[in-house]
Design a protein around this motif. Structure first.
Motif, mmCIF file in Angstrom:
data_model
loop_
_atom_site.group_PDB
_atom_site.id
_atom_site.type_symbol
_atom_site.label_atom_id
_atom_site.label_comp_id
_atom_site.label_asym_id
_atom_site.label_seq_id
_atom_site.Cartn_x
_atom_site.Cartn_y
_atom_site.Cartn_z
ATOM 1 N N VAL A 62 51.213 23.023 55.010
ATOM 2 C CA VAL A 62 51.374 22.216 53.792
ATOM 3 C C VAL A 62 50.672 22.868 52.600
ATOM 4 O O VAL A 62 51.261 23.014 51.520
ATOM 5 N N ILE A 63 49.411 23.270 52.779
ATOM 6 C CA ILE A 63 48.686 23.846 51.639
ATOM 7 C C ILE A 63 49.265 25.194 51.237
ATOM 8 O O ILE A 63 49.291 25.542 50.047
ATOM 9 N N TRP A 64 49.770 25.968 52.195
ATOM 10 C CA TRP A 64 50.420 27.230 51.862
ATOM 11 C C TRP A 64 51.714 26.965 51.089
ATOM 12 O O TRP A 64 52.009 27.661 50.109
ATOM 13 N N ALA A 65 52.483 25.972 51.527
ATOM 14 C CA ALA A 65 53.757 25.667 50.865
ATOM 15 C C ALA A 65 53.529 25.180 49.437
ATOM 16 O O ALA A 65 54.207 25.618 48.497
ATOM 17 N N VAL A 66 52.557 24.284 49.251
ATOM 18 C CA VAL A 66 52.261 23.751 47.913
ATOM 19 C C VAL A 66 51.766 24.861 46.994
ATOM 20 O O VAL A 66 52.202 24.973 45.837
ATOM 21 N N THR A 67 50.872 25.703 47.498
ATOM 22 C CA THR A 67 50.329 26.787 46.676
ATOM 23 C C THR A 67 51.414 27.796 46.308
ATOM 24 O O THR A 67 51.462 28.297 45.178
ATOM 25 N N THR A 68 52.312 28.088 47.239
ATOM 26 C CA THR A 68 53.402 29.028 46.967
ATOM 27 C C THR A 68 54.338 28.477 45.890
ATOM 28 O O THR A 68 54.833 29.217 45.039
ATOM 29 N N ALA A 69 54.561 27.161 45.924
ATOM 30 C CA ALA A 69 55.400 26.544 44.894
ATOM 31 C C ALA A 69 54.756 26.658 43.520
ATOM 32 O O ALA A 69 55.444 26.843 42.506
ATOM 33 N N LEU A 70 53.419 26.586 43.477
ATOM 34 C CA LEU A 70 52.703 26.692 42.202
ATOM 35 C C LEU A 70 52.507 28.138 41.775
ATOM 36 O O LEU A 70 52.500 28.445 40.581
ATOM 37 N N SER A 71 52.343 29.023 42.756
ATOM 38 C CA SER A 71 52.132 30.440 42.458
ATOM 39 C C SER A 71 52.739 31.288 43.575
ATOM 40 O O SER A 71 52.113 31.473 44.618
ATOM 41 N N PRO A 72 53.963 31.807 43.359
ATOM 42 C CA PRO A 72 54.629 32.622 44.390
ATOM 43 C C PRO A 72 53.805 33.828 44.824
ATOM 44 O O PRO A 72 54.020 34.376 45.905
ATOM 45 N N ARG A 73 52.844 34.229 43.998
ATOM 46 C CA ARG A 73 52.007 35.391 44.325
ATOM 47 C C ARG A 73 51.147 35.138 45.567
ATOM 48 O O ARG A 73 50.668 36.088 46.206
ATOM 49 N N PHE A 74 50.983 33.865 45.926
ATOM 50 C CA PHE A 74 50.126 33.539 47.064
ATOM 51 C C PHE A 74 50.615 34.194 48.344
ATOM 52 O O PHE A 74 49.816 34.682 49.151
ATOM 53 N N LEU A 75 51.932 34.193 48.562
ATOM 54 C CA LEU A 75 52.486 34.753 49.801
ATOM 55 C C LEU A 75 52.857 36.222 49.687
ATOM 56 O O LEU A 75 53.567 36.743 50.545
ATOM 57 N N SER A 76 52.358 36.892 48.662
ATOM 58 C CA SER A 76 52.619 38.327 48.551
ATOM 59 C C SER A 76 51.879 39.058 49.666
ATOM 60 O O SER A 76 50.807 38.617 50.114
ATOM 61 N N PRO A 77 52.427 40.159 50.158
ATOM 62 C CA PRO A 77 51.761 40.902 51.240
ATOM 63 C C PRO A 77 50.321 41.277 50.909
ATOM 64 O O PRO A 77 49.441 41.209 51.777
ATOM 65 N N ALA A 78 50.063 41.647 49.660
ATOM 66 C CA ALA A 78 48.708 42.054 49.279
ATOM 67 C C ALA A 78 47.732 40.885 49.396
ATOM 68 O O ALA A 78 46.611 41.043 49.903
ATOM 69 N N ASN A 79 48.157 39.693 48.934
ATOM 70 C CA ASN A 79 47.258 38.535 48.983
ATOM 71 C C ASN A 79 47.050 38.055 50.419
ATOM 72 O O ASN A 79 45.930 37.693 50.800
ATOM 73 N N LEU A 80 48.115 38.047 51.213
ATOM 74 C CA LEU A 80 47.967 37.648 52.618
ATOM 75 C C LEU A 80 47.045 38.604 53.362
ATOM 76 O O LEU A 80 46.247 38.188 54.212
ATOM 77 N N SER A 81 47.152 39.890 53.025
ATOM 78 C CA SER A 81 46.265 40.879 53.636
ATOM 79 C C SER A 81 44.807 40.595 53.259
ATOM 80 O O SER A 81 43.904 40.681 54.105
ATOM 81 N N ASP A 82 44.578 40.221 51.989
ATOM 82 C CA ASP A 82 43.219 39.890 51.552
ATOM 83 C C ASP A 82 42.681 38.680 52.313
ATOM 84 O O ASP A 82 41.516 38.661 52.730
ATOM 85 N N ILE A 83 43.526 37.663 52.495
ATOM 86 C CA ILE A 83 43.096 36.461 53.211
ATOM 87 C C ILE A 83 42.673 36.805 54.639
ATOM 88 O O ILE A 83 41.623 36.373 55.119
ATOM 89 N N LEU A 84 43.486 37.613 55.299
ATOM 90 C CA LEU A 84 43.188 37.957 56.689
ATOM 91 C C LEU A 84 41.938 38.820 56.798
ATOM 92 O O LEU A 84 41.117 38.648 57.719
ATOM 93 N N LEU A 85 41.765 39.750 55.856
ATOM 94 C CA LEU A 85 40.583 40.614 55.883
ATOM 95 C C LEU A 85 39.318 39.821 55.585
ATOM 96 O O LEU A 85 38.257 40.100 56.140
ATOM 97 N N GLN A 86 39.423 38.816 54.708
ATOM 98 C CA GLN A 86 38.273 37.959 54.421
ATOM 99 C C GLN A 86 37.973 37.027 55.591
ATOM 100 O O GLN A 86 36.817 36.653 55.820
ATOM 101 N N ALA A 87 39.011 36.662 56.322
ATOM 102 C CA ALA A 87 38.820 35.757 57.460
ATOM 103 C C ALA A 87 38.178 36.462 58.651
ATOM 104 O O ALA A 87 37.531 35.807 59.482
ATOM 105 N N ALA A 88 38.352 37.790 58.752
ATOM 106 C CA ALA A 88 37.870 38.513 59.928
ATOM 107 C C ALA A 88 36.361 38.374 60.145
ATOM 108 O O ALA A 88 35.932 37.939 61.230
ATOM 109 N N PRO A 89 35.494 38.728 59.162
ATOM 110 C CA PRO A 89 34.054 38.601 59.429
ATOM 111 C C PRO A 89 33.617 37.167 59.692
ATOM 112 O O PRO A 89 32.782 36.908 60.559
#
Length: 319
Positions: free
Chosen positions: A31-58
């Motif tokens: 839900v939060i991913w869908a709402v954020t993508t509707a407000l800013s399509p940049r959220f689901l860009s490969p670069a941003n998703l990569s940042d999220i995953l790299l920040q989540a790792a540690p």
């Protein structure tokens, strides 16, 4: 019915509850991913998703360790301080990647072992033991660095934190290995069953012949090792060594662990649940940036999530 049979029956009930919570968390994330993508399509860009995953790792490393400590009725407030201390000392002493990680893991195990010893053998409450350790480590760091940490980050060290292997970030591969090992340990080994039995009922664990004190020490050692590993991965990601590496991870890890299914009363916790909660947490922080909201809103989100974690815990307790 035997004690073991009762524990197994209770475990089945807990797994069913954890599966329900996993579905709810997944739905919330969608839900939060869908709402954020509707407000800013940049959220689901490969670069941003990569940042999220790299920040989540540690944070994921720390949350798994925190969950294991919570399972044995503990709490580790020293994880952020362990992250910074391990990073400062390991990188300051050597510039070889293998040596840095070896020293970091050993330091994490040593500090975690001290925490466990204080709790299991000296009767110090986990809150006070790990709070004291956190403060002592801060003093050691600043005395060692003089307030200005140094050290060179080798290229291979940076690659482990920010590079990829066949298109998959190396940090995520490391997290996947740790997560798989922790899940197998908790769900399919005698050690894991003993950890959960101890958290559920320490007296029952003692009567079955389980080395209860050693279980507590080992849980804190695992937390220390994973916090040390997280500190090294985070330093490699940001590219600098800092005395405050991992600041705030102690509260983030507790919130993610509880939201992900760990019970502060002990005995319950699942690796998939806490990792999904970690992803939710990091996603919310990223959404603040993507939508151009005030960075202070992250503090509001953290506080709200801690309140949510408390509410989730109270709801489980009433059940």
């Amino acid at each position: 019915m035997s004690m073991t049979a009762l524990f197994e029956k209770n475990s089945d009930t807990v797994r069913a509850q954890q599966n329900r919570e996993l579905l709810l968390l997944t739905g919330f994330l969608v839900v939060i991913w869908a709402v954020t993508t509707a407000l800013s399509p940049r959220f689901l860009s490969p670069a941003n998703l990569s940042d999220i995953l790299l920040q989540a790792a540690p944070l994921g490393f720390v949350v798994i360790g925190q969950m294991i400590v919570i399972i044995v009725r503990g709490l580790d407030l020293s994880v952020a301080s362990i992250m910074a201390t391990v990073a400062v000392l390991s990188i300051g002493l050597n510039d070889n990647t293998v040596v840095i990680f070896a020293v970091g893991i050993l330091l994490g195990a040593l500090i975690g072992g001290i925490n466990g010893y204080l709790v299991a053998y000296r009767g110090v409450t986990p809150f006070l033991a790990t709070l004291a350790t956190m403060i002592v480590l801060q003093g050691i760091r600043f005395a060692y660095t003089g307030g200005a940490p140094g050290g060179t980050l080798p290229e291979t060290f940076r690659w482990l934190a920010t590079g990829d292997l066949f298109g998959i970030p190396v940090a995520l591969i490391l997290l996947a290995i740790v997560a798989f090992a922790a899940h197998w340990l908790l769900e399919y080994t005698v050690y894991g069953r003993r950890l959960k039995l101890y958290g559920d009922n320490p007296d029952a664990a003692y009567m079955t012949g389980a080395p209860t004190r050693l279980l507590v020490v080992s849980a804190f050692m695992i937390s220390g090792v994973l916090a040390g590993l997280a500190g090294l991965v985070l330093v490699g990601y940001v590219g600098i060594v800092d005395n405050w590496t991992g600041r705030g991870y102690e509260l983030d890890s507790i919130a993610a662990a509880v939201i992900g299914g760990a019970a502060l009363s002990g005995g319950k916790g699942s690796v998939p649940g806490v990792l999904l909660a970690t992803l939710v947490l990091v996603s919310l922080f990223n959404i603040v940036v993507i939508l151009g909201l005030s960075i202070e809103l992250q503090l509001v989100i953290k506080g709200s999530l801690i309140l949510l974690a408390a509410a989730v815990y109270m709801r489980r307790s009433r059940r």
